[in-house]
Design a protein around this motif. Structure first.
Motif, PDB file in Angstrom:
ATOM      1  N   ALA A  67       0.844  -1.195   0.000  1.00  0.00           N
ATOM      2  CA  ALA A  67       0.000   0.000   0.000  1.00  0.00           C
ATOM      3  C   ALA A  67       0.879   1.243   0.000  1.00  0.00           C
ATOM      4  O   ALA A  67       2.037   1.194   0.405  1.00  0.00           O
ATOM      5  CB  ALA A  67      -0.915   0.001   1.234  1.00  0.00           C
ATOM      6  N   ARG A  68       0.282   2.326  -0.435  1.00  0.00           N
ATOM      7  CA  ARG A  68       0.943   3.631  -0.378  1.00  0.00           C
ATOM      8  C   ARG A  68       0.366   4.388   0.813  1.00  0.00           C
ATOM      9  O   ARG A  68      -0.838   4.325   1.065  1.00  0.00           O
ATOM     10  CB  ARG A  68       0.715   4.398  -1.668  1.00  0.00           C
ATOM     11  N   LEU A 102       4.811  -4.470   1.776  1.00  0.00           N
ATOM     12  CA  LEU A 102       5.561  -3.268   1.432  1.00  0.00           C
ATOM     13  C   LEU A 102       4.677  -2.047   1.630  1.00  0.00           C
ATOM     14  O   LEU A 102       3.519  -2.029   1.205  1.00  0.00           O
ATOM     15  CB  LEU A 102       6.030  -3.322  -0.026  1.00  0.00           C
ATOM     16  N   LEU A 103       5.252  -1.055   2.281  1.00  0.00           N
ATOM     17  CA  LEU A 103       4.569   0.209   2.516  1.00  0.00           C
ATOM     18  C   LEU A 103       5.398   1.302   1.856  1.00  0.00           C
ATOM     19  O   LEU A 103       6.593   1.434   2.146  1.00  0.00           O
ATOM     20  CB  LEU A 103       4.424   0.457   4.015  1.00  0.00           C
ATOM     21  N   ALA A 104       4.773   2.043   0.956  1.00  0.00           N
ATOM     22  CA  ALA A 104       5.506   3.016   0.156  1.00  0.00           C
ATOM     23  C   ALA A 104       4.914   4.417   0.313  1.00  0.00           C
ATOM     24  O   ALA A 104       3.721   4.560   0.600  1.00  0.00           O
ATOM     25  CB  ALA A 104       5.453   2.604  -1.313  1.00  0.00           C
ATOM     26  N   PRO A 105       5.743   5.438   0.089  1.00  0.00           N
ATOM     27  CA  PRO A 105       5.208   6.805   0.069  1.00  0.00           C
ATOM     28  C   PRO A 105       4.170   6.940  -1.047  1.00  0.00           C
ATOM     29  O   PRO A 105       4.231   6.211  -2.051  1.00  0.00           O
ATOM     30  CB  PRO A 105       6.437   7.671  -0.234  1.00  0.00           C
ATOM     31  N   GLU A 106       3.251   7.870  -0.876  1.00  0.00           N
ATOM     32  CA  GLU A 106       2.196   8.064  -1.882  1.00  0.00           C
ATOM     33  C   GLU A 106       2.765   8.328  -3.277  1.00  0.00           C
ATOM     34  O   GLU A 106       2.197   7.913  -4.267  1.00  0.00           O
ATOM     35  CB  GLU A 106       1.289   9.227  -1.477  1.00  0.00           C
ATOM     36  N   SER A 115      10.750  -2.210  -5.674  1.00  0.00           N
ATOM     37  CA  SER A 115      10.720  -2.949  -4.409  1.00  0.00           C
ATOM     38  C   SER A 115       9.868  -4.207  -4.535  1.00  0.00           C
ATOM     39  O   SER A 115      10.264  -5.279  -4.074  1.00  0.00           O
ATOM     40  CB  SER A 115      10.178  -2.060  -3.284  1.00  0.00           C
ATOM     41  N   LEU A 116       8.691  -4.067  -5.149  1.00  0.00           N
ATOM     42  CA  LEU A 116       7.827  -5.232  -5.366  1.00  0.00           C
ATOM     43  C   LEU A 116       8.531  -6.281  -6.223  1.00  0.00           C
ATOM     44  O   LEU A 116       8.475  -7.480  -5.928  1.00  0.00           O
ATOM     45  CB  LEU A 116       6.524  -4.817  -6.055  1.00  0.00           C
ATOM     46  N   ALA A 117       9.216  -5.844  -7.253  1.00  0.00           N
ATOM     47  CA  ALA A 117       9.936  -6.773  -8.125  1.00  0.00           C
ATOM     48  C   ALA A 117      11.055  -7.486  -7.365  1.00  0.00           C
ATOM     49  O   ALA A 117      11.256  -8.695  -7.521  1.00  0.00           O
ATOM     50  CB  ALA A 117      10.499  -6.033  -9.333  1.00  0.00           C
ATOM     51  N   LEU A 118      11.777  -6.749  -6.529  1.00  0.00           N
ATOM     52  CA  LEU A 118      12.871  -7.327  -5.745  1.00  0.00           C
ATOM     53  C   LEU A 118      12.348  -8.398  -4.785  1.00  0.00           C
ATOM     54  O   LEU A 118      12.888  -9.506  -4.712  1.00  0.00           O
ATOM     55  CB  LEU A 118      13.594  -6.224  -4.964  1.00  0.00           C
TER      56      LEU A 118
END
Length: 154
Positions: A67-68, A102-106, A115-118
């Protein structure tokens, strides 16, 4: 980018029992708050909202919820090993026992996708998954996840 950059050692846990996807998201939210200082309710809401777009169970007992979030400055990860697999509506209909959130900035854009691919590449390795499933110690789990990229990068 390496997993060691995304995953704090304290953001890795083994959980004996998790009864539902919603409970899992609560566990992820609490861990995000204790490790990274993110608002647990915000994390839970964002994960549930994203899951509503389609299940993040990718098969082979692996889920990659993501999520963002507003107000965070970098992509961060949380890893949970479930001792009792959980129904997650995965693409292969198999229960999930390895969860890497995984938590990502908006506005993360490409960093979120990288990151998702890694994480996806790492967990596609059946040897790594076997080691993760064979260990319950959080420090060992963190080492297994982060050691691979360090070796490949060398």
């Amino acid at each position: 980018m390496q997993l060691v950059d995304l995953l704090h050692a304290d953001a890795v846990k083994s959980i004996a029992s998790c009864t539902s996807k919603k409970r899992l998201f609560h566990d992820l939210g609490e861990l995000a708050e204790s490790c990274y200082g993110f608002s647990s309710p915000t994390v839970i809401e964002a994960l549930i909202e994203r899951e509503g777009l389609g299940p993040t169970g990718v098969g082979q007992g692996i889920a990659l919820p993501h999520a963002r979030l507003p107000g965070i400055d970098a992509v961060r990860g949380i890893f949970l090993r479930l001792e009792k697999p959980l129904n997650f509506d995965s693409v292969d209909r198999q229960p999930v026992d390895l969860v890497f959130a995984l938590l990502a900035p908006e506005n993360a854009g490409v960093d979120h996708l990288k990151s998702l691919a890694l994480v996806s590449r790492t967990l596609r390795d059946t040897g790594i998954c076997a080691k993760l499933r064979a260990n319950s110690d959080p420090a060992t789990l963190h080492t297994i996840l982060t050691e691979v990229q360090a070796i490949q990068a060398a």
